[in-house]
Design an enzyme around this catalytic site. Sequence first.
Site, PDB file in Angstrom:
ATOM      1  N   GLU A   1       0.816  -1.216   0.000  1.00  0.00           N
ATOM      2  CA  GLU A   1       0.000   0.000   0.000  1.00  0.00           C
ATOM      3  C   GLU A   1       0.848   1.265   0.000  1.00  0.00           C
ATOM      4  O   GLU A   1       0.423   2.304  -0.510  1.00  0.00           O
ATOM      5  CB  GLU A   1      -0.952   0.023   1.196  1.00  0.00           C
ATOM      6  CG  GLU A   1      -2.084  -1.013   1.115  1.00  0.00           C
ATOM      7  CD  GLU A   1      -1.687  -2.375   1.664  1.00  0.00           C
ATOM      8  OE1 GLU A   1      -0.495  -2.572   1.999  1.00  0.00           O
ATOM      9  OE2 GLU A   1      -2.569  -3.244   1.773  1.00  0.00           O
TER      10      GLU A   1
ATOM     11  N   PHE B   1     -11.269  -7.116  14.352  1.00  0.00           N
ATOM     12  CA  PHE B   1     -10.181  -7.575  13.493  1.00  0.00           C
ATOM     13  C   PHE B   1      -9.879  -6.523  12.421  1.00  0.00           C
ATOM     14  O   PHE B   1     -10.776  -6.037  11.740  1.00  0.00           O
ATOM     15  CB  PHE B   1     -10.563  -8.904  12.816  1.00  0.00           C
ATOM     16  CG  PHE B   1      -9.506  -9.383  11.853  1.00  0.00           C
ATOM     17  CD1 PHE B   1      -8.243  -9.746  12.308  1.00  0.00           C
ATOM     18  CD2 PHE B   1      -9.772  -9.449  10.492  1.00  0.00           C
ATOM     19  CE1 PHE B   1      -7.262 -10.176  11.420  1.00  0.00           C
ATOM     20  CE2 PHE B   1      -8.802  -9.881   9.601  1.00  0.00           C
ATOM     21  CZ  PHE B   1      -7.537 -10.242  10.067  1.00  0.00           C
ATOM     22  N   GLN B   2      -8.634  -6.154  12.300  1.00  0.00           N
ATOM     23  CA  GLN B   2      -8.161  -5.142  11.342  1.00  0.00           C
ATOM     24  C   GLN B   2      -8.853  -3.800  11.517  1.00  0.00           C
ATOM     25  O   GLN B   2      -9.080  -3.073  10.554  1.00  0.00           O
ATOM     26  CB  GLN B   2      -8.296  -5.649   9.897  1.00  0.00           C
ATOM     27  CG  GLN B   2      -7.376  -6.843   9.647  1.00  0.00           C
ATOM     28  CD  GLN B   2      -7.199  -7.179   8.182  1.00  0.00           C
ATOM     29  OE1 GLN B   2      -8.104  -6.974   7.374  1.00  0.00           O
ATOM     30  NE2 GLN B   2      -6.037  -7.703   7.830  1.00  0.00           N
TER      31      GLN B   2
ATOM     32  N   LYS C   1     -17.660  -1.090   6.157  1.00  0.00           N
ATOM     33  CA  LYS C   1     -18.160  -2.089   5.217  1.00  0.00           C
ATOM     34  C   LYS C   1     -19.678  -2.078   5.101  1.00  0.00           C
ATOM     35  O   LYS C   1     -20.229  -2.291   4.013  1.00  0.00           O
ATOM     36  CB  LYS C   1     -17.672  -3.476   5.658  1.00  0.00           C
ATOM     37  CG  LYS C   1     -17.677  -4.496   4.532  1.00  0.00           C
ATOM     38  CD  LYS C   1     -16.914  -5.747   4.946  1.00  0.00           C
ATOM     39  CE  LYS C   1     -16.883  -6.761   3.808  1.00  0.00           C
ATOM     40  NZ  LYS C   1     -16.107  -7.972   4.189  1.00  0.00           N
TER      41      LYS C   1
ATOM     42  N   MET D   1      23.911   9.383   2.385  1.00  0.00           N
ATOM     43  CA  MET D   1      23.711  10.696   2.988  1.00  0.00           C
ATOM     44  C   MET D   1      24.022  10.645   4.483  1.00  0.00           C
ATOM     45  O   MET D   1      24.613  11.559   5.049  1.00  0.00           O
ATOM     46  CB  MET D   1      22.274  11.152   2.766  1.00  0.00           C
ATOM     47  CG  MET D   1      22.009  12.570   3.210  1.00  0.00           C
ATOM     48  SD  MET D   1      23.121  13.734   2.423  1.00  0.00           S
ATOM     49  CE  MET D   1      22.124  14.275   1.048  1.00  0.00           C
TER      50      MET D   1
HETATM   51  C1  LIG Z   1      11.989   6.091   5.247  1.00  0.00           C
HETATM   52  C2  LIG Z   1      13.249   6.739   5.632  1.00  0.00           C
HETATM   53  N1  LIG Z   1      14.060   6.185   6.553  1.00  0.00           N
HETATM   54  C3  LIG Z   1      15.226   6.794   6.896  1.00  0.00           C
HETATM   55  C4  LIG Z   1      15.590   7.987   6.329  1.00  0.00           C
HETATM   56  C5  LIG Z   1      16.883   8.662   6.741  1.00  0.00           C
HETATM   57  N2  LIG Z   1      17.816   8.727   5.595  1.00  0.00           N
HETATM   58  C6  LIG Z   1      17.953   9.804   4.824  1.00  0.00           C
HETATM   59  S1  LIG Z   1      18.976   9.609   3.538  1.00  0.00           S
HETATM   60  C7  LIG Z   1      19.319   8.038   3.997  1.00  0.00           C
HETATM   61  C8  LIG Z   1      20.242   7.221   3.184  1.00  0.00           C
HETATM   62  C9  LIG Z   1      19.675   6.883   1.878  1.00  0.00           C
HETATM   63  O1  LIG Z   1      20.451   5.859   1.279  1.00  0.00           O
HETATM   64  P1  LIG Z   1      20.372   5.606  -0.265  1.00  0.00           P
HETATM   65  O2  LIG Z   1      18.961   5.477  -0.691  1.00  0.00           O
HETATM   66  O3  LIG Z   1      21.301   4.534  -0.622  1.00  0.00           O
HETATM   67  O4  LIG Z   1      20.845   7.012  -0.848  1.00  0.00           O
HETATM   68  P2  LIG Z   1      22.319   7.649  -0.908  1.00  0.00           P
HETATM   69  O5  LIG Z   1      22.350   8.722   0.118  1.00  0.00           O
HETATM   70  O6  LIG Z   1      23.299   6.578  -0.644  1.00  0.00           O
HETATM   71  O7  LIG Z   1      22.388   8.185  -2.288  1.00  0.00           O
HETATM   72  C10 LIG Z   1      18.623   7.697   5.167  1.00  0.00           C
HETATM   73  C11 LIG Z   1      18.714   6.413   5.865  1.00  0.00           C
HETATM   74  C12 LIG Z   1      14.701   8.537   5.367  1.00  0.00           C
HETATM   75  N3  LIG Z   1      14.948   9.695   4.754  1.00  0.00           N
HETATM   76  N4  LIG Z   1      13.565   7.900   5.021  1.00  0.00           N
END
Ligand SMILES: Cc1ncc(C[n+]2csc(CCOP(=O)(O)OP(=O)(O)O)c2C)c(N)n1
Lengths: 601, 218
Positions: A88, A150-151, A200, A511
């Site tokens: 979803e 449920f749900q 529902k 990042m």
């Molecule tokens: C759902 C979610 N969980 C955690 C984060 C924190 N976060 C921001 S950037 C990042 C790393 C992203 O890794 P990747 O997709 O490999 O991108 P890169 O920075 O390596 O290009 C994380 C864990 C987020 N933005 N969204």
Amino acid sequence: MSERASVPPKTAEPTDDQPTDERTNEEQPTAADTRAETKPVTTGAESVVRALENAGVEYAFGVQGGAIMPVYDALYDSDIHHITMAHEQGASHAADAYGIVSGEPGVCLATSGPGATNLVTGIADADMDSDPMIALTGQVPTDMVGNDAFQETDTTGVTTPITKANIFANESDRVGDDVGEAFALAGTGRPGPTLVDLPKDVTLGETEQEPGEPRTPDTYTVQERADEATVRRAARRIEESSKPVMLLGGGVIKGGATEEVRAFAIEHDIPVVTTMPGIGSFPEDHELAMEMAGMHGTGYANMAVTHCDTLIAVGTRFDDRLTGGIETFAPDAEVIHIDIDPAEISKNIHAEYPLIGDAATVIEQLAEAVEHSPQATKWRAQCQQWKSDYSMAYKTPDDEPLKPEFVVEALDEATSDRAIVTTGVGQHQMWACQYWTYTEPRTWVSSHGLGTMGYGFPAAIGARLAADDDQEVIAIEGDGSFLMTIQELSVAVREEMDITVAVLNNEYIGMVRQWQDAFFEGRHSASEYNWCPEFDKLAEAFGARGFRINDYDEVADTIQAALEYDGPSVIDVHIDPHANVYPMVPSGGDNGQFALTEDQL
Amino acid sequence: MTGGLEGPTPEERPKPAGRRNELGIRIDPEAEAARPHRRTVISALVAHEPGVLSDVSGLFSRRQFNIESLTVGPTETDEQARITLVVEESDPGIEQIKKQLRKLIPVISVRELDPDAMRRELALVKVNATRPDQVAAVADMYGGKTVDASPETATIEVTGARQKIDAAIEAFSQFGIREISRTGTTALARGTDDTATEGAQADDYQSENTHTVPADDD
Ligand SMILES: Cc1ncc(C[n+]2csc(CCOP(=O)(O)OP(=O)(O)O)c2C)c(N)n1
Ligand SMILES: [Mg+2]
């Protein structure tokens, strides 16, 4: 209400059995034509689907389940094309992206409980970015609500803070109009996600009530035109300014004001900066374009914003990733703020000239009121100087692995100006902002305010269905982000969607790794993997086409081959795992003091 | 790590002269007075439907608005209810509260009341009845009514502005207070002035705020 203010819900055309002469052969039959033959509604669920048809809905994204089954059963007879997603969350991101690209609210469906909670991330994402979207969730029968059935989840309770409006449907006779109202609200004024929770018994219940056209409730009003006196004051300010900047936000694109703001900036020779959601509102290859400002904005955009004396901000909410520290944001500027949402005016940055209204309408009001252009020759020269001082040119040393910037530029080069880019969240997203040259609105589809990893690929699915056939859809993904929603590849393969994924694979939560290097003494806690799947092989297992790039000389040809493949393809691009994103303004920092290298942080 | 761009370092760049305060308002960096919070009453006319109260209270907690009291009750029209909020915020904070309230779909109209608006609160104060005569005398002083009496307790109803109730409670404390229940402030504008009515989007977003005098209760 002007058409531009928002996306007015498509109203059904009057049914006419004899096609008139004006109608050309190319025209598709409209919803109204097909409806002429449709049967009257008999249940709440049928009226839900009829309300969607009345609104002109063509696509819906979702996953089946107990409490939503009556609605799916009614959908079985509808011309609405339903895409069954793998999760979803994917449905909500696909609907969100469909809304961004088409300008019409995207539709997602889920069952009660876990179905609804799985939608939540995508709803929150749409809320932060003001994307038009409507979510329909199943709910346990009314007499079981509150019994922890449920749900059962309190879906309206959970989503109240992350929707523009939500409705718990009470009656079979009204449920169609509830859906129409939610649809109208999603696309009117400042867009946003809405939700209708559908018990529902309400959808199964009998009704003969045909829903009317989508309409917003009486308590909902939108101001279109700004106060004339403030427009005149703002016009005088612009004429007198010697260092003007236009700051274009996502509201420019959502309000369909791109033409008007471009004409205004060019007529008065005003340098233009965009926010991240504002990417595409102004052609980045134009001389006046300073591109994106903020945390990873260009140095020249941040210099221009920091030193301007007049900031004409359109459709932006001054998010902290844009402003950095409030104290140092455009500190010499008087702010003219155009926004359709009064609550955004002076929320974060005080506006001396508050202009509430539809972006295009107000820009035209301003255009009429401004009698002469600001005398800003020196300022424009200064802006050009900054463009060369803080050039985004990057190095490609022979002894270092493939640079991500190069890959983004190669993808841009291999595709048309109207190609759509979607992304996950992280370094790859920033490189996609910085090194792709955007020239058209609705070609940049990303998760801005919420920063949702996993957004990119399901968004590409929604974008693909909203886009024209000749528009390429490119998902620039991170390895971490792609892994969060990679299961949606099964949908793209099943639906034979032409989508090209480029995974900028640094085998890192890049990042986070960059921040750890800058602010946590390089301690890579939970940011590096010692194993990462091979995305090309994984793609093949899903039935998509897989490619891999290791080096510069493979880039152009592999991209070409992936683009040529008529279906979903995934390029696993092994980039320099140590590459960092610059410029960078640390959180809460001074935009003018952006770092160009790690030691400047 | 790799990457990085060329260009003048942060120290080499020109710096702007100005500054903003934490509310995003440009200030003279030399002389900046703190933005005082003030207490004010906001009245909202809303559709009488389930969920409105939680929408409003959720908005306040989510956006960290300082709220002192919230009361809700029916009005002259069956389908409508009135919510009265006493808030304590800076001027920009109060503007935000009004704008955010107006964005809620069931909200029909919102208005900040003038400082001279009628504001009333009701309190029930249950005290030890060891000195019934004195309790009655204090109740009298504050126009209170004894609504319940038992051999050990007396419960007095006091109505009035917040300060009056505060003072009454203070006076009752000499007898030993067992329990207090206060309703929070409800209010109406004076005379022909509208509190918050249908069709009247009372104060305009663009109008300068005129209520700069801190509102004192009656
Ligand atoms: C759902 C979610 N969980 C955690 C984060 C924190 N976060 C921001 S950037 C990042 C790393 C992203 O890794 P990747 O997709 O490999 O991108 P890169 O920075 O390596 O290009 C994380 C864990 C987020 N933005 N969204
Ligand atoms: Mg990565």
